[in-house]
Design an enzyme around this catalytic site. Sequence first.
Site, PDB file in Angstrom:
ATOM      1  N   ILE A 154     -17.438  10.687 -35.162  1.00  0.00           N
ATOM      2  CA  ILE A 154     -16.101  10.154 -35.436  1.00  0.00           C
ATOM      3  C   ILE A 154     -15.175  10.357 -34.238  1.00  0.00           C
ATOM      4  CG2 ILE A 154     -14.088  10.358 -36.953  1.00  0.00           C
ATOM      5  CD1 ILE A 154     -16.077  11.256 -39.191  1.00  0.00           C
ATOM      6  N   ASP A 254      -4.878  13.258 -43.655  1.00  0.00           N
ATOM      7  CA  ASP A 254      -5.681  12.668 -44.740  1.00  0.00           C
ATOM      8  C   ASP A 254      -6.290  13.767 -45.606  1.00  0.00           C
ATOM      9  OD1 ASP A 254      -6.896  10.395 -46.073  1.00  0.00           O
ATOM     10  OD2 ASP A 254      -8.801  11.114 -45.264  1.00  0.00           O
ATOM     11  N   GLU A 259      -6.255  20.706 -51.328  1.00  0.00           N
ATOM     12  CA  GLU A 259      -6.233  19.348 -51.904  1.00  0.00           C
ATOM     13  C   GLU A 259      -7.008  19.215 -53.213  1.00  0.00           C
ATOM     14  OE1 GLU A 259      -8.215  17.238 -48.618  1.00  0.00           O
ATOM     15  OE2 GLU A 259      -9.927  16.864 -49.925  1.00  0.00           O
ATOM     16  N   HIS A 291      -7.207  11.808 -48.825  1.00  0.00           N
ATOM     17  CA  HIS A 291      -8.630  11.877 -48.441  1.00  0.00           C
ATOM     18  C   HIS A 291      -9.314  10.512 -48.642  1.00  0.00           C
ATOM     19  CE1 HIS A 291     -11.942  15.047 -47.745  1.00  0.00           C
ATOM     20  NE2 HIS A 291     -12.386  13.867 -47.333  1.00  0.00           N
ATOM     21  N   PHE A 294     -12.648   7.794 -45.571  1.00  0.00           N
ATOM     22  CA  PHE A 294     -14.016   7.274 -45.714  1.00  0.00           C
ATOM     23  C   PHE A 294     -14.062   5.983 -46.516  1.00  0.00           C
ATOM     24  CE2 PHE A 294     -14.924   7.748 -50.240  1.00  0.00           C
ATOM     25  CZ  PHE A 294     -13.810   8.471 -50.644  1.00  0.00           C
TER      26      PHE A 294
HETATM   27  P1  NAI Z   1     -20.298  15.407 -36.179  1.00  0.00           P
HETATM   28  O1  NAI Z   1     -21.192  16.485 -36.669  1.00  0.00           O
HETATM   29  O2  NAI Z   1     -20.902  14.154 -35.635  1.00  0.00           O
HETATM   30  O3  NAI Z   1     -19.322  15.992 -35.060  1.00  0.00           O
HETATM   31  C1  NAI Z   1     -18.603  17.190 -35.191  1.00  0.00           C
HETATM   32  C2  NAI Z   1     -18.332  17.693 -33.777  1.00  0.00           C
HETATM   33  O4  NAI Z   1     -17.466  18.825 -33.881  1.00  0.00           O
HETATM   34  C3  NAI Z   1     -19.597  18.126 -33.028  1.00  0.00           C
HETATM   35  O5  NAI Z   1     -19.648  17.503 -31.749  1.00  0.00           O
HETATM   36  C4  NAI Z   1     -19.409  19.634 -32.903  1.00  0.00           C
HETATM   37  O6  NAI Z   1     -19.969  20.170 -31.703  1.00  0.00           O
HETATM   38  C5  NAI Z   1     -17.886  19.737 -32.889  1.00  0.00           C
HETATM   39  N1  NAI Z   1     -17.397  21.085 -33.129  1.00  0.00           N
HETATM   40  C6  NAI Z   1     -17.992  22.091 -33.831  1.00  0.00           C
HETATM   41  N2  NAI Z   1     -17.230  23.204 -33.759  1.00  0.00           N
HETATM   42  C7  NAI Z   1     -16.146  22.886 -33.010  1.00  0.00           C
HETATM   43  C8  NAI Z   1     -15.006  23.615 -32.552  1.00  0.00           C
HETATM   44  N3  NAI Z   1     -14.842  24.908 -32.862  1.00  0.00           N
HETATM   45  N4  NAI Z   1     -14.100  22.986 -31.789  1.00  0.00           N
HETATM   46  C9  NAI Z   1     -14.250  21.681 -31.465  1.00  0.00           C
HETATM   47  N5  NAI Z   1     -15.315  20.936 -31.831  1.00  0.00           N
HETATM   48  C10 NAI Z   1     -16.248  21.540 -32.606  1.00  0.00           C
HETATM   49  O7  NAI Z   1     -19.306  15.075 -37.379  1.00  0.00           O
HETATM   50  P2  NAI Z   1     -18.536  13.723 -37.681  1.00  0.00           P
HETATM   51  O8  NAI Z   1     -19.422  12.807 -38.450  1.00  0.00           O
HETATM   52  O9  NAI Z   1     -17.891  13.233 -36.447  1.00  0.00           O
HETATM   53  O10 NAI Z   1     -17.425  14.234 -38.721  1.00  0.00           O
HETATM   54  C11 NAI Z   1     -16.414  15.144 -38.337  1.00  0.00           C
HETATM   55  C12 NAI Z   1     -15.728  15.676 -39.575  1.00  0.00           C
HETATM   56  O11 NAI Z   1     -15.036  14.612 -40.220  1.00  0.00           O
HETATM   57  C13 NAI Z   1     -16.681  16.195 -40.666  1.00  0.00           C
HETATM   58  O12 NAI Z   1     -17.013  17.553 -40.420  1.00  0.00           O
HETATM   59  C14 NAI Z   1     -15.873  16.042 -41.919  1.00  0.00           C
HETATM   60  O13 NAI Z   1     -15.202  17.250 -42.179  1.00  0.00           O
HETATM   61  C15 NAI Z   1     -14.844  14.971 -41.577  1.00  0.00           C
HETATM   62  N6  NAI Z   1     -14.969  13.784 -42.418  1.00  0.00           N
HETATM   63  C16 NAI Z   1     -13.864  13.366 -43.106  1.00  0.00           C
HETATM   64  C17 NAI Z   1     -13.913  12.248 -43.903  1.00  0.00           C
HETATM   65  C18 NAI Z   1     -12.698  11.742 -44.634  1.00  0.00           C
HETATM   66  O14 NAI Z   1     -12.815  10.856 -45.493  1.00  0.00           O
HETATM   67  N7  NAI Z   1     -11.504  12.234 -44.355  1.00  0.00           N
HETATM   68  C19 NAI Z   1     -15.157  11.498 -44.076  1.00  0.00           C
HETATM   69  C20 NAI Z   1     -16.253  11.977 -43.248  1.00  0.00           C
HETATM   70  C21 NAI Z   1     -16.156  13.098 -42.468  1.00  0.00           C
END
Ligand code: NAI
Length: 342
Positions: A154, A254, A259, A291, A294
């Site tokens: 993302i 979001d 929440e 939220h 997605f």
């Molecule tokens: P992803 O796993 O592809 O990427 C997460 C990134 O965060 C990784 O590159 C990881 O190295 C990095 N990371 C880990 N610890 C960190 C730190 N301390 N500081 C900075 N970066 C760090 O995950 P993706 O798919 O990009 O999703 C990210 C987040 O989005 C999910 O964990 C989820 O919480 C949230 N999400 C929210 C949704 C919504 O509807 N609001 C829907 C889907 C996901």
Amino acid sequence: MRIAFYDTKPYDKIWFDILAEQNGFEIKYFDFKLNAETAFLSKGFEAVCIFVNDTADKETLDILYNSGVKLLALRCAGYNHVDFKSAYEKIHVVRVPDYSPAAVAEHAAALLLTLNRKTHRAYARTRDNNFNINGLIGIDLSGKTAGIIGTGKIGRLFAGICKGFGMSVLAYDPNPADDENIKYTELDELLRQSDVISLHCPLTHETKHMIHTENLEKMKPHALLINTSRGALIDTTALIEALKHRKIGGAGLDVYEEESEYFFEDLSDTIIEDDELSRLLTFPNVLLTSHQAFFTEEAMREIAQVTMENIKAFQAGTAFENEICYKCNGPCKKEENKNNCF
Ligand code: NAI
């Protein structure tokens, strides 16, 4: 195969009903959340399917296990709400890792543009025949700096959107992506230099409240903070203080750390007892969505499809593509473990 679905809404059923029929699964939909009080209702079901605000702590998982549940299928990507140490060797846990990163990145952009140009307020005014533009001033995003915390699927898409706006992008991630278009820096530097800060990292013990008082103090006074990841990345009390004292320019959220009692529900006739949520909603420079980042048709279809494939893989006894486990400390490392981890 009988599956108990917790915390379901009418829109969940649209996609799952079609696939359940095709696959011969029987689904029982519950409109309440999974927790230690409701877990006993899973008796007689082999699989339980949950969403982001259900509780899967030790107590709940033990009840599921003792009720005969063998699979916990998350119809979401984040798994911070699952105590997968307690699930290990008892209940397999699978998730939908990336149903539509574009949906979330685009919603982050929607929050940013709305917060900056105040189109939500303009909409309300013009509907009331008020064509005055006082107070609706924004800034050009072009030429400004976006700071992206977490450059996974993302975060990288959001970086591309910001570049499309003509912004320069700074990023912080302890596991930097191999992408020459992303300029990595230390968190401190990112917080000090960015005009927009967007959170795209998972919620873990390390990232909980990573946006705290000291880090808010480092931000530019006009900085816009966007959070589409998980609410508890931000210390809400600290954010409210920062907003009250005009330490930052605004927040587009979001997600909110408390929440689970409120989001996804129509509480328009209810008195909200959470004073921090109510306080956040009083700021003209805070935009809160429930939220929904997605929530696109493509994402909902993909969530249903992958969840069903995960359940079919479990039923067939094959290695689960999308399993998470305690041994692997998250997503199972398939290269090392050809079969499931237990
Ligand atoms: P992803 O796993 O592809 O990427 C997460 C990134 O965060 C990784 O590159 C990881 O190295 C990095 N990371 C880990 N610890 C960190 C730190 N301390 N500081 C900075 N970066 C760090 O995950 P993706 O798919 O990009 O999703 C990210 C987040 O989005 C999910 O964990 C989820 O919480 C949230 N999400 C929210 C949704 C919504 O509807 N609001 C829907 C889907 C996901």
